[in-house]
Structure formats: structure tokens, C-alpha cells
Design a protein around this motif. Structure first.
Motif, short mmCIF file in Angstrom:
data_model
loop_
_atom_site.label_atom_id
_atom_site.label_comp_id
_atom_site.label_asym_id
_atom_site.label_seq_id
_atom_site.Cartn_x
_atom_site.Cartn_y
_atom_site.Cartn_z
N GLY A 25 41.63 40.28 38.25
CA GLY A 25 41.38 41.41 38.45
C GLY A 25 41.80 42.05 36.81
O GLY A 25 41.45 41.01 35.72
N THR A 63 49.03 37.91 35.96
CA THR A 63 50.38 38.16 37.17
C THR A 63 49.44 36.86 38.36
O THR A 63 48.75 36.80 38.53
N CYS A 107 45.78 36.37 39.63
CA CYS A 107 44.98 37.79 39.76
C CYS A 107 44.12 37.69 39.09
O CYS A 107 44.11 37.51 37.76
N CYS A 141 43.97 42.16 42.29
CA CYS A 141 45.06 43.12 41.75
C CYS A 141 46.36 43.07 42.62
O CYS A 141 46.36 43.29 43.76
N PHE A 142 47.82 42.76 41.68
CA PHE A 142 48.72 42.86 43.27
C PHE A 142 49.62 44.46 42.73
O PHE A 142 50.59 44.36 42.79
N GLY A 143 48.80 45.81 41.46
CA GLY A 143 49.08 46.70 41.70
C GLY A 143 50.39 46.39 40.43
O GLY A 143 51.04 47.26 39.90
N ALA A 144 49.99 45.44 39.39
CA ALA A 144 51.27 44.79 37.94
C ALA A 144 50.49 45.16 36.84
O ALA A 144 50.68 44.30 36.50
N CYS A 145 49.94 45.83 37.21
CA CYS A 145 48.68 45.66 36.01
C CYS A 145 49.70 45.36 34.33
O CYS A 145 49.25 44.94 33.27
N ALA A 149 43.12 43.46 34.15
CA ALA A 149 43.87 43.58 33.15
C ALA A 149 44.09 41.92 33.03
O ALA A 149 44.60 41.70 31.98
N CYS A 150 44.88 41.53 34.61
CA CYS A 150 44.82 40.03 34.31
C CYS A 150 43.72 39.10 33.65
O CYS A 150 44.27 38.10 32.79
S1 FES Z 1 44.39 43.26 37.30
FE1 FES Z 1 46.43 41.65 38.08
S2 FES Z 1 47.93 42.98 38.75
FE2 FES Z 1 46.44 44.08 38.38
#
Ligand code: FES
Length: 190
Positions: free
Chosen positions: A111, A159, A109, A150-154, A113-114
Motif C-alpha cells: 500500500g 508492514t 504490504c 494495506c493492513f490498516g497499520a499505515c 504508506a508502506c
Molecule cells: S499501507 Fe501498509 S499498512 Fe497501510
């Protein structure tokens, strides 16, 4: 102590190789004829259902491990759609692949946050460990490497996913151990 906590974060499913469509995990690979026979069964079931194209493509990819031309042609014929329409849908969605993937698909990921919590470093570690770049497959055919958004586990970043498993709070120093676990699993795609 910290080490124990990190290990608990790994969501590692021993039986993650079974497919939702009923194709089962097996160590030996099936022949193309056998794989096509499975596809035929699915097409028989779905050919008259509206909106069948994407589910059928997903199941076909699950059977073959990717979407070979022979499968796309069969799908287009049985669902009464042009080949270009089918190929267009396959090209639109990144989770479809027309080239063979490794036995295990790793998606890191990237995204926000990751990324800020070390996703890029995680990806670099995987690239070094597997000796491949994003979009490639290891020489032994074991792993393919991709990135995702993003896997929805931010909240548990960084992740990555391996096959259907979401692995959370991954530390680069744990990568080698994680890969070894997947190397020893039965393979998908038989
Ligand atoms: S940004 Fe990686 S799980 Fe949401």
C-alpha cells in the motif's frame, strides 16, 4: 537503543498457529481422510445456514491449508450450490488459494504508506532470502510469499504479515531473524 526499539515493534505471537474453527496446530500432518472428516463436521453445522459459503470456504482453507478440488466439490454438494459458483467465489477473493501454500504465509504490504517507507525493498529482501518470487512457495514448503494492499497499520509502515501476525516497522536487516523464528514454530494444517 534503536535496535531495542525495533525489536519491540515485532508483534510475534507464539501461539498464532491455532485456528478459529477449532482445528489445532500440530506437528504431524493429518491424512486427507481426517481433513475431510473435519470438513464434514463443519458442513453438517453450516449446511442450512444462509450465507454459509464464504465462512465454510475460510474454514476449509484453514483445515487444508488451501482449497483442494475434493473439498470444493464437497462444499458445493452440501451447500447445494453449483461447482462453478463455488469456484467463482474462490477465484474472486485473493485470500483463497487452490494450490498448496507453504506452512507460513508471508504477505508484504505494498500500500502507499508502506511502499514509500521501504515496502518494495522489504519485498526484494524477502525474495532474495527465500529465493522465490511473489506467488511462489519455498522448496522446503515452509514459506509462501504474497503481496497485499494495506493492513490498516499505515502509521507503522512498512508492514508485513506472517500468518495472522502483523509485523510492523520491519527492517530488511531483520528479515533473516524473523524467518528463523517462524521456522522454529509448530506447523499449521494438521
Ligand atoms: S499501507 Fe501498509 S499498512 Fe497501510
Amino acid at each position: 537503543m534503536e535496535h531495542e526499539n525495533e525489536t519491540e515493534q515485532y508483534h510475534f505471537k507464539e501461539n498464532s498457529m491455532s485456528d478459529k474453527d477449532g482445528s489445532v496446530a500440530c506437528v504431524e500432518r493429518a491424512s486427507e481422510e481426517q481433513l475431510l472428516a473435519r470438513l464434514e463436521e463443519i458442513l453438517e453445522e453450516y449446511k442450512d445456514k444462509p450465507g454459509a459459503l464464504i465462512p465454510v470456504l475460510q474454514m476449509a482453507q484453514s483445515i487444508f491449508g488451501y482449497l483442494p478440488e475434493v473439498a470444493l466439490k464437497r462444499i458445493s454438494l452440501m451447500l447445494n450450490k453449483s461447482y462453478s459458483e463455488v469456484a467463482g467465489v474462490v477465484g474472486f477473493y485473493s485470500f483463497f488459494s487452490t494450490v498448496p501454500r507453504g506452512k507460513h504465509l508471508i504477505r508484504v504490504c505494498l500500500g502507499t504508506a508502506c511502499y514509500v517507507r521501504g515496502g518494495k525493498r522489504l519485498l526484494d529482501t524477502l525474495k532474495n532470502e527465500l529465493k522465490i518470487d511473489v506467488g511462489a512457495t519455498t522448496e522446503d514448503g515452509m514459506f509462501s510469499l504474497e503481496v497485499a494492499r494495506c493492513f490498516g497499520a499505515c502509521g507503522l509502515a512498512p508492514t508485513m504479515m506472517i500468518d495472522d501476525d502483523v509485523i510492523q516497522r520491519v527492517k530488511p536487516m531483520k528479515i533473516r531473524t524473523i524467518l528463523e523464528q517462524y521456522r522454529s514454530l509448530p506447523v499449521k494444517g494438521a
